[in-house]
Enzyme design. Structure first.
Site, PDB file in Angstrom:
ATOM      1  N   SER A 158     -12.583 -12.534 -61.236  1.00  0.00           N
ATOM      2  CA  SER A 158     -13.184 -13.828 -61.566  1.00  0.00           C
ATOM      3  C   SER A 158     -13.834 -14.433 -60.330  1.00  0.00           C
ATOM      4  CB  SER A 158     -12.104 -14.791 -62.082  1.00  0.00           C
ATOM      5  OG  SER A 158     -12.598 -16.115 -62.170  1.00  0.00           O
ATOM      6  N   TYR A 184      -4.153 -18.638 -58.782  1.00  0.00           N
ATOM      7  CA  TYR A 184      -5.098 -17.848 -59.580  1.00  0.00           C
ATOM      8  C   TYR A 184      -6.129 -17.175 -58.670  1.00  0.00           C
ATOM      9  CZ  TYR A 184      -8.705 -16.750 -63.054  1.00  0.00           C
ATOM     10  OH  TYR A 184      -9.632 -16.100 -63.832  1.00  0.00           O
TER      11      TYR A 184
END
Length: 307
Positions: A158, A184
């Site tokens: 990501s 994350y």
């Protein structure tokens, strides 16, 4: 090193990317394939004739999706198998149950910005799910990948990786205040570094690995942030599930990626390397493709899995 450019882009779908490709006789595993872009990736691979295994936490949901994909594509070689990435025993059992070669492994499953949580082994949940479980899985399936001859590992990362490098001295937030986005980001950086180092280590086995940013898509991944995700992405940049799966399918199937590994893609093309956060959904941080960081992460991951 010339950047990979393809005829596809932001609006391309997984179906369009896979059109005309015949993978009959090939075998693929897609983790987290009971919904979202994982299910769409599995569907596109099945449409090429590949045998596809959906590696899922919820076996009932996975079997339902496998049946739907089989009916839609006419490919009856689609099945589901249980896999819990945060449970080393589950990863080991999945790998032990695999027989024969494996041509495509799509490390798609993940969690995003979840509340603070730790595994039984004391690992931070996002790092354990997004990176460490997939690291263990790929290593356990290494023999099957090597037996395939020219196997591909596709790693869903990501742009969130730009939020944090791997913080080597505090992976599990033992000393830092837990921040779901930094956790994350760290896990997504680890995804890219895995692709870099796996390609270097396994090149002699004919195995390549590439990482990607699928785009901003509304799926179950955003369940910790409300129905419309983080709210950080303009509506015109939101992709459909089919568009979100396109880059994964490209890396898994395209002849343009034959023998290519250790790279990062977005919108079906190789990304530029950046030295500062872009504020956009494109670009890969230099620290995420640094080969020294890749070697360091690999060694660290082996130590963490050893206990």
């Amino acid at each position: 090193m010339t950047a990979i450019r393809t005829p596809f882009g932001f609006s391309s779908t997984a179906t369009e990317v896979a059109a005309g490709i015949d993978l009959t006789g090939r075998r693929a595993v897609v983790t987290g394939a009971s919904s979202g872009i994982g299910a769409e990736t599995a569907r596109a691979l099945a449409a090429t004739g590949a045998e596809v295994t959906l590696a899922v936490r919820d076996l009932t949901a996975g079997e339902r999706v496998a049946q739907e994909i089989g009916g839609a594509t006419g490919n009856r070689r689609v099945r589901a198998a249980r896999l819990e990435l945060t449970d080393p025993a589950s990863v080991a059992a999945f790998a032990a149950g695999w027989q024969g070669p494996l041509h495509i492994l799509v490390n798609n499953a993940g969690v995003m910005a979840c509340p603070e949580r730790y595994t039984e082994q004391g690992r931070e949940w996002q790092f354990a799910t997004n990176h460490l479980g997939h690291f263990a899985l790929a290593n356990a399936l290494h023999g099957a990948l090597a037996a395939a001859g020219g196997a591909r590992v596709v790693v869903v990362s990501s742009t969130g990786h730009q939020q944090s490098p791997v913080v080597w001295d505090d992976i599990d937030f033992a000393f830092r205040r837990y921040d779901p986005w930094l956790a994350y980001g760290q896990s997504k950086t680890a995804n890219v570094l895995f692709a870099v180092e796996a390609t270097r280590r396994w090149a002699a086995d004919g195995i390549t690995a590439n990482a990607l940013m699928p785009g901003a898509i509304y799926t179950n991944l955003q369940r910790h942030m409300g129905d419309r995700g983080s709210g950080r992405v303009p509506e015109e940049l939101i992709k459909t599930v089919g568009q979100g799966a396109a880059t994964s399918v490209l890396l898994a199937t395209s002849p343009l990626l034959e023998g290519v590994g250790g790279r990062y893609f977005d919108d079906c093309n190789e990304s530029e390397v950046v030295d500062r956060r872009t504020g956009r959904l494109q670009g890969v941080a230099r620290y995420a493709v640094d080969p020294d960081n890749g070697r360091r992460l690999w060694d660290l991951s082996e130590r963490l899995l050893a206990g």
